[in-house]
Design a protein around this motif. Structure first.
Motif, PDB file in Angstrom:
ATOM      1  N   GLY A 178      48.602 -65.298 -75.353  1.00  0.00           N
ATOM      2  CA  GLY A 178      47.932 -64.004 -75.438  1.00  0.00           C
ATOM      3  C   GLY A 178      48.442 -63.179 -76.604  1.00  0.00           C
ATOM      4  O   GLY A 178      47.709 -62.358 -77.158  1.00  0.00           O
ATOM      5  N   LEU A 179      49.688 -63.414 -76.993  1.00  0.00           N
ATOM      6  CA  LEU A 179      50.245 -62.713 -78.140  1.00  0.00           C
ATOM      7  C   LEU A 179      49.449 -63.048 -79.402  1.00  0.00           C
ATOM      8  O   LEU A 179      49.101 -62.166 -80.187  1.00  0.00           O
ATOM      9  N   ALA A 220      42.044 -56.453 -73.832  1.00  0.00           N
ATOM     10  CA  ALA A 220      43.049 -57.120 -72.998  1.00  0.00           C
ATOM     11  C   ALA A 220      42.422 -57.728 -71.749  1.00  0.00           C
ATOM     12  O   ALA A 220      42.769 -58.846 -71.342  1.00  0.00           O
ATOM     13  N   LEU A 221      41.482 -57.024 -71.124  1.00  0.00           N
ATOM     14  CA  LEU A 221      40.843 -57.547 -69.914  1.00  0.00           C
ATOM     15  C   LEU A 221      39.934 -58.727 -70.228  1.00  0.00           C
ATOM     16  O   LEU A 221      39.865 -59.690 -69.448  1.00  0.00           O
ATOM     17  N   THR A 261      51.535 -60.226 -72.692  1.00  0.00           N
ATOM     18  CA  THR A 261      51.648 -60.729 -74.063  1.00  0.00           C
ATOM     19  C   THR A 261      50.442 -60.309 -74.907  1.00  0.00           C
ATOM     20  O   THR A 261      50.565 -60.125 -76.118  1.00  0.00           O
ATOM     21  N   THR A 262      49.287 -60.136 -74.278  1.00  0.00           N
ATOM     22  CA  THR A 262      48.116 -59.684 -75.028  1.00  0.00           C
ATOM     23  C   THR A 262      48.329 -58.283 -75.580  1.00  0.00           C
ATOM     24  O   THR A 262      47.926 -57.980 -76.712  1.00  0.00           O
ATOM     25  N   TRP A 263      48.969 -57.418 -74.808  1.00  0.00           N
ATOM     26  CA  TRP A 263      49.241 -56.063 -75.295  1.00  0.00           C
ATOM     27  C   TRP A 263      50.182 -56.086 -76.494  1.00  0.00           C
ATOM     28  O   TRP A 263      50.032 -55.302 -77.435  1.00  0.00           O
ATOM     29  N   ILE A 264      51.173 -56.980 -76.464  1.00  0.00           N
ATOM     30  CA  ILE A 264      52.052 -57.112 -77.630  1.00  0.00           C
ATOM     31  C   ILE A 264      51.229 -57.519 -78.847  1.00  0.00           C
ATOM     32  O   ILE A 264      51.374 -56.970 -79.945  1.00  0.00           O
ATOM     33  N   GLY A 265      50.338 -58.508 -78.646  1.00  0.00           N
ATOM     34  CA  GLY A 265      49.509 -58.969 -79.745  1.00  0.00           C
ATOM     35  C   GLY A 265      48.586 -57.891 -80.280  1.00  0.00           C
ATOM     36  O   GLY A 265      48.385 -57.775 -81.501  1.00  0.00           O
TER      37      GLY A 265
END
Length: 258
Positions: A71-72, A106-107, A152-156
């Protein structure tokens, strides 16, 4: 709150349509984990002390977590594309909730990841992997995978928003491949040198991997491990929730500032 839900749903639909219009990327992101699973399971597995089926039972949860850590990379690439192609600027001119745009991305990634996990699980079952724990534990394991993917998506997304170009985001995203390698996703950490074992066990991937293995009933908790691995479920939840708590507000703030 109602504006956030309404706008977030609209942005979510936009990203789901975007995924549907890029089938090649979707196929690649779903097939690459399967290729790695087969490669590690049958090539590396034959070179390790653990018998093949036993290693593959150890490997499949690690590969699921490594895929969730992806997800990053996807969050970074999508956010960088939207940022550098002017999509974010157009969103800012609209009466849209500032949190809705990154939240919708993100969703959408979370839903795509949930669907993409199914083929990987089926291949793992075909290789001999089984969930040895309870149904409740298995559901908890899959929920933890999705929570970690969300984190991890939020970090990305944040890294994509601060990137200087799409190319820079792509290069940094490729470097994220190293994160699961410095963990216990593919091999146990007890044979590593002391300093490397410490680094690996404080890697959030190691805590989540150990927690998923424990919930699936595939492997016991390692002895003498660092705290996040010695208490894997608590460690995985703290890592995941902590990453969301830190990076989600930062990503929303960065998007709002432009």
């Amino acid at each position: 709150m109602s504006a956030l839900v309404h706008d977030g749903t609209a942005v979510l639909g936009r990203h789901l349509r975007r995924i549907g219009h890029a089938p090649a990327i979707t196929v690649m992101t779903q097939t690459m984990p399967i290729v790695f699973l087969l490669f590690f399971g049958y090539v590396f597995g034959s070179a390790l002390a653990a018998p093949g089926p036993e290693y593959r039972a150890f490997l499949v949860p690690g590969m699921l977590v490594a895929t969730a850590a992806g997800g990053l990379m996807t969050g970074m690439l999508q956010a960088a594309q939207d940022s550098h192609r002017g999509v974010m600027d157009r969103f800012r001119t609209m009466p849209v909730s500032r949190a809705a745009v990154p939240l919708g991305q993100a969703l959408a990634d979370l839903l795509a990841s949930a669907v993409g996990t199914v083929p990987l699980v089926l291949v793992g079952l075909a290789m001999g992997w089984r969930i040895e724990g309870t149904l409740l534990g298995a559901l908890g394991g899959f929920a933890l995978l999705l929570l970690f993917r969300f984190a991890t998506t939020w970090i990305g997304i944040l890294l994509g928003l601060v990137s200087k170009s799409e190319e820079a985001a792509g290069q940094l995203g490729s470097a994220a491949f190293m994160l699961p390698l410095l963990s216990n996703a593919y091999i146990p950490t007890d044979g590593m040198p002391g300093w490397l074992r410490t680094v690996s066990e404080w890697n959030p991937v190691s805590a989540v991997t150990t927690a998923v293995r424990e919930l699936f009933g595939n492997a016991p908790v390692p002895a003498d491990a660092a705290w996040p691995v010695a208490h894997p479920v608590a460690g995985a939840l703290l890592w995941s929730l902590g990453l969301v708590a830190v990076f989600a507000p930062l990503a929303v703030r960065r998007y709002a500032r432009g």
